[in-house]
Design a protein around this motif. Structure first.
Motif, short mmCIF file in Angstrom:
data_model
loop_
_atom_site.label_atom_id
_atom_site.label_comp_id
_atom_site.label_asym_id
_atom_site.label_seq_id
_atom_site.Cartn_x
_atom_site.Cartn_y
_atom_site.Cartn_z
N GLN A 193 56.42 10.72 0.05
CA GLN A 193 56.44 10.70 1.53
C GLN A 193 57.84 10.36 2.04
O GLN A 193 58.34 10.95 3.00
CB GLN A 193 55.43 9.68 2.05
CG GLN A 193 54.00 10.17 1.95
CD GLN A 193 52.99 9.06 2.20
OE1 GLN A 193 53.35 7.92 2.50
NE2 GLN A 193 51.72 9.38 2.07
N ARG A 194 58.44 9.43 1.34
CA ARG A 194 59.78 8.99 1.76
C ARG A 194 60.77 10.15 1.66
O ARG A 194 61.58 10.39 2.57
CB ARG A 194 60.21 7.83 0.88
CG ARG A 194 61.24 6.92 1.51
CD ARG A 194 61.49 5.69 0.66
NE ARG A 194 60.33 4.82 0.60
CZ ARG A 194 59.90 4.18 -0.50
NH1 ARG A 194 60.54 4.34 -1.63
NH2 ARG A 194 58.85 3.42 -0.45
N GLU A 195 60.69 10.86 0.56
CA GLU A 195 61.64 11.95 0.34
C GLU A 195 61.42 13.08 1.32
O GLU A 195 62.37 13.67 1.84
CB GLU A 195 61.52 12.45 -1.11
CG GLU A 195 62.66 13.34 -1.55
CD GLU A 195 64.01 12.71 -1.34
OE1 GLU A 195 64.20 11.53 -1.77
OE2 GLU A 195 64.88 13.36 -0.74
N LEU A 196 60.15 13.38 1.57
CA LEU A 196 59.84 14.43 2.55
C LEU A 196 60.39 14.05 3.93
O LEU A 196 60.94 14.90 4.65
CB LEU A 196 58.33 14.65 2.62
CG LEU A 196 57.70 15.40 1.44
CD1 LEU A 196 56.18 15.27 1.44
CD2 LEU A 196 58.08 16.88 1.46
N ARG A 197 60.26 12.81 4.25
CA ARG A 197 60.78 12.33 5.54
C ARG A 197 62.29 12.51 5.60
O ARG A 197 62.84 12.99 6.58
CB ARG A 197 60.40 10.85 5.72
CG ARG A 197 60.58 10.33 7.14
CD ARG A 197 60.23 8.85 7.25
NE ARG A 197 58.94 8.57 6.66
CZ ARG A 197 58.69 7.61 5.77
NH1 ARG A 197 59.66 6.81 5.36
NH2 ARG A 197 57.48 7.42 5.29
N ARG A 198 62.94 12.16 4.51
CA ARG A 198 64.41 12.28 4.47
C ARG A 198 64.83 13.73 4.66
O ARG A 198 65.78 14.03 5.38
CB ARG A 198 64.92 11.78 3.11
CG ARG A 198 65.43 10.38 3.16
CD ARG A 198 66.17 10.04 1.89
NE ARG A 198 65.67 8.76 1.40
CZ ARG A 198 65.13 8.52 0.22
NH1 ARG A 198 65.05 9.48 -0.67
NH2 ARG A 198 64.69 7.33 -0.09
N VAL A 206 59.96 21.14 6.98
CA VAL A 206 59.22 20.74 5.78
C VAL A 206 57.73 21.02 5.96
O VAL A 206 57.17 20.75 7.03
CB VAL A 206 59.44 19.24 5.47
CG1 VAL A 206 58.69 18.86 4.20
CG2 VAL A 206 60.93 18.95 5.33
N ALA A 207 57.12 21.56 4.96
CA ALA A 207 55.67 21.81 4.98
C ALA A 207 55.04 21.24 3.72
O ALA A 207 55.60 21.35 2.63
CB ALA A 207 55.40 23.30 5.09
N VAL A 258 47.81 10.89 3.55
CA VAL A 258 48.87 11.90 3.38
C VAL A 258 49.05 12.70 4.66
O VAL A 258 50.19 12.93 5.12
CB VAL A 258 48.51 12.83 2.18
CG1 VAL A 258 49.46 14.01 2.12
CG2 VAL A 258 48.53 12.06 0.87
N ARG A 259 47.97 13.09 5.26
CA ARG A 259 48.04 13.91 6.47
C ARG A 259 48.70 13.15 7.62
O ARG A 259 49.61 13.66 8.30
CB ARG A 259 46.64 14.37 6.86
CG ARG A 259 46.58 15.26 8.09
CD ARG A 259 45.16 15.75 8.32
NE ARG A 259 44.23 14.64 8.47
CZ ARG A 259 44.02 13.98 9.60
NH1 ARG A 259 44.68 14.33 10.70
NH2 ARG A 259 43.15 12.98 9.66
N ARG A 264 53.15 12.03 11.24
CA ARG A 264 54.04 11.01 11.79
C ARG A 264 55.50 11.41 11.59
O ARG A 264 56.35 11.20 12.41
CB ARG A 264 53.74 9.67 11.12
CG ARG A 264 54.45 8.49 11.76
CD ARG A 264 54.12 7.18 11.06
NE ARG A 264 54.39 7.26 9.63
CZ ARG A 264 53.48 7.00 8.68
NH1 ARG A 264 52.25 6.66 9.00
NH2 ARG A 264 53.79 7.08 7.41
N ASP A 265 55.77 12.03 10.45
CA ASP A 265 57.15 12.40 10.12
C ASP A 265 57.51 13.79 10.60
O ASP A 265 58.59 14.29 10.28
CB ASP A 265 57.37 12.31 8.60
CG ASP A 265 57.16 10.89 8.10
OD1 ASP A 265 56.74 10.72 6.92
OD2 ASP A 265 57.41 9.94 8.88
#
Lengths: 304, 464
Positions: A193-198, A206-207, A258-259, A264-265
């Motif tokens: 999640q952190r990496e996807l946010r970054r 991002v999907a 996860v969703r 949120r991001d």
């Protein structure tokens, strides 16, 4: 046209054929590609083709000429899409019928096909034998064929490092692009999640396509059963009847987590189950994505 | 149905094994692959029991596999009509011909033995597998005959051809013949001797005549054999014992033994013509006899034929030699050469010696015994003498008593018609038996068990 059932699609050995069938199904359903370039500088008109986004129709020219033309912009061909594919052992479930890995391969192939047909670049990022394996994002039919062949030959084994794959995949995109991660996202939940946010914060689109089977969402066993974890040597004997309810709740909580995190991001999220036809799953995802883009454009236009 | 390897039934005991494992085992949980164990909480487990109906079917299949395997190993032989017919038409026959002395009785047509052999030849030829066995004791030959017949697959029969003198065959000897073996008794000669019969017999290569009379009293049957002539070979022994006062006891015993021998007149020559009778005098001289030394001086090596025959017979007597070997003698009786030693002590000294000498004008065979010999040696010398002069053919061989026709008719029986496999073929029973069909059933059951076991595992896990 009704969607091809998962079992029928799974029976098609040729990945490229399966991908094309899915994409044709989408087109027949009147779907437009939601993948667009980021530039809005007008370049030229071209005659309207079925499937073109209606918002690019030049209505004034139609009024004048009684002919439909689509506006083309300068950098519509600059879009790069990186497909990040989970090849860990958990994707080999279920052992009978259509596995998540095969489903993911079809989805990835269909997306690659769709993206490439639109003239965009598409790449692939996976992990094989603990090492990163990738194809950089490129356009063209030759590259598409190679990419599809690579997806078809992937080994589904061991564990993977989703955060590392996503980070490297985004790195390979030389400019802002689209990163689509297809996985069950069991591994390293927080790190992922952190990496996807970054990646999203760096400006990439991002999907997250979370892929699960129905027998993971709801425990299918009865009585005492010994479960072997696919990605490790761990085994546990459980009384399935006793834990079914708690398991189902835990899985649902995980999926919701996860969703919500994705939402949120600002990350595009879709839960795909393997009992849904791949075409249907993609359609739902693309529709959602289109609506999101329309609302984004509307906000942008209103801001101007 | 016949079972060629009935011992295989012991294998049924092994049925307890799958039953025990099936019912008492806790049963392993089926294993299933699963993507992640993160969401599974640890639960308390309880033993599983096989209680579902398809488990009972599995148990039944496994028990059936065992049973049919045991049946197949027991090599069943189904006695079909074809097998029975083929068996009924075949016959293995062993013919026993009595060759005892009574069968040598001569008539115008030849001896009984010749007649018996002619009959045996015909009977042997009639059978698919035949053999003729000649024996002086036909009853004792029955066991061997049954053994030979056990090697054959056909119906089996023993035929005994005899005059069936009393004692030729007994009920006890018949018990040793298997029940499925047929028995047939063929008599040659007369069943009963009613009148006194004068017969001529060939005995030990000599023709002798005898009168055999047989009379029935109210209480018992009596038989009497009287020799009417024994040309050139009449033998009569008179045994005396010479001893001193010191050996009074031994002398008395020895004298009584000698008197008994003399009284028997073992060759029955009481009716023999005195002209042809020849009395053979044997004198046993003990160590205590006072005039022994004087006798020794006149003694010489035995020269007459009967004396030499007697010496040979005494030397060959096992009892006398064994008794002598247990004695340790101080010295030789006759240190000088020329006297015939009969028996030697353990240390090699001769303790019984034979010599010829004349006493009262009569040439006698003298048997000198050593001081260390006891009554046993003297008695065994007398016994050895007796057995040496007895005819090889005993009186009993001419007993006129016969087994009644009703007795041997009762013993007759037909051979069994139930097909069987011989002892030698039992090792190759797999080619003969019908066990292969049962193995086929076992294969089918194994396949069914495998399929059911797989289905049981799947249905136990994925019931949706």
């Amino acid at each position: 046209m009704s969607s091809l059932s998962p079992s029928v699609v799974a029976a098609i050995d040729d990945l490229e054929l399966a991908a094309r069938l899915v994409v044709e199904g989408l087109r027949t359903g009147g779907h437009r590609s939601p993948f667009h370039g980021y530039s809005t500088e007008f370049r030229q008109h071209r005659p309207y083709r079925a499937g073109d986004d209606l918002k690019y129709l030049d209505w004034k020219l139609f009024a004048r000429s009684d002919r439909l033309y689509t506006r083309q912009f300068r950098e519509t061909t600059n879009l790069s899409v990186m497909l990040v594919l989970d090849t860990s052992a958990s994707m080999a479930y279920p052992p009978d019928g259509l596995s998540k890995s095969r489903y993911a391969a079809i989805i990835a192939a269909a997306l690659a096909y769709l993206v490439s047909e639109q003239g965009h670049a598409v790449g692939l990022m996976t992990m094989q034998n603990g090492k990163l394996a990738y194809m950089p994002a490129r356009g063209g039919r030759q590259h598409l064929r190679s990419l599809l062949a690579r997806i078809d030959r992937l080994d589904i084994d061991g564990a993977w490092d989703p955060a590392r794959c996503i980070a490297r995949g985004a790195q390979l995109l030389q400019r802002r692009g689209v990163v689509i991660a297809i996985s069950d996202f069991y591994d390293d939940e927080l790190e992922t999640q952190r990496e996807l946010r970054r990646v999203a914060q760096r400006g990439h689109d991002v999907a997250m396509l979370q892929l699960l089977s129905q027998s993971e969402l709801s425990l299918p066993f009865r009585g005492q059963v010994e479960l072997d974890e696919l990605e490790s040597d761990h085994r546990r004997v459980v009384d399935a009847d006793a834990i079914a309810q708690s398991y189902n709740s835990a899985v649902r909580a995980f999926v919701d987590r996860v969703r919500l995190s994705a939402l949120r991001d600002g990350i595009d999220y879709a839960l795909i189950t393997t009992d849904t036809a791949p075409e249907q799953s993609l359609r739902d995802y693309l529709l959602r994505r289109s609506r999101r883009e329309v609302s984004a454009h509307t906000r942008t236009a209103a801001a101007r | 149905m016949t079972w060629l390897q009935p011992w295989a039934w012991v294998g049924l005991v092994a049925i307890a094994l799958p039953i025990a494992i099936h019912l008492l085992g806790s049963g392993r949980s089926p294993r299933q692959p699963f993507p992640t164990l993160r969401f599974l909480e640890t639960t308390r487990l309880h033993p599983t029991r096989r209680t579902r109906i398809h488990d009972k079917l599995l148990l039944l299949l496994r028990v059936a596999i065992f049973i049919f395997a045991v049946l197949a190993l027991a090599h069943p032989l189904i006695n079909s009509a074809e097998r029975k017919d083929a068996y009924a038409g075949s016959l293995a026959r062993l013919v026993i011909v009595d060759t005892s002395a009574s069968m040598h009785s001569l008539s115008d047509a030849g001896s009984l033995l010749d007649s018996a052999r002619r009959v045996a030849e015909t009977l042997e030829r009639e059978a698919n597998a035949g053999l003729t066995l000649e024996s002086a004791a036909p009853g004792k030959a029955l066991a061997g005959a049954a053994g030979w017949l056990s090697l054959h697959q056909q119906r089996r029969e023993i035929v005994v051809i005899s005059d069936f003198q009393s004692g030729a065959v007994s009920e006890f000897e018949l018990d040793g013949v298997p029940n499925d073996v047929g028995l047939r008794f063929v008599r040659v000669g007369s069943a009963v001797i009613e009148q006194p019969v004068e017969t001529v017999h060939q005995l030990d290569g000599r023709r002798v005549q005898a009168i055999i009379s047989h009379s029935d009293s109210a209480h018992r049957t009596r038989s009497e054999v009287r020799w009417t002539s024994a040309p050139g070979d009449s033998r009569s022994y008179r045994v005396d014992v010479l001893a001193g006062d010191e050996g009074a006891t031994a002398t008395a015993i020895a004298t009584r033994a000698a008197d008994a021998m003399n009284a028997i007149r073992i060759t029955g020559t009481a009716l023999a013509s005195p002209d042809t009778a020849q009395v053979r005098a044997v004198t046993i001289v003990t160590a205590s006899y006072g005039e022994r030394d004087a006798l020794m001086l006149t003694a010489r090596m035995p020269s007459e034929a009967w004396m030499l025959q007697s010496v040979l017979a005494l030397r060959g007597d096992a009892l006398l030699q064994e008794l002598a070997a247990n004695i340790v003698a101080d010295s030789e009786i006759f240190p000088q050469a020329g006297i015939a030693p009969i028996a030697r002590a353990r240390n090699g000294h001769a303790i019984v010696n034979a010599a010829e000498a004349e006493i009262n004008g009569e040439s006698r065979l003298l048997l000198f015994t050593h001081a260390n010999t006891g009554v046993e040696i003297i008695a065994s010398v007398i016994a050895a003498l007796r057995s040496s002069v007895e005819s090889h053919t005993s009186y009993a061989e001419l007993d006129p008593a016969r087994l009644a026709d009703s007795t041997i008719a009762r013993w007759n029986r037909e051979p069994s018609s139930e097909p069987r496999v011989s002892a030698t073929d039992a090792s190759a029973a797999s080619t003969e038996s019908d066990g292969r069909w049962l193995w086929l059933v076992v294969l089918v059951l194994l396949t069914a068990e495998s399929l059911l076991r797989r289905r049981t595992r799947q249905s136990a896990v994925l019931e949706q």
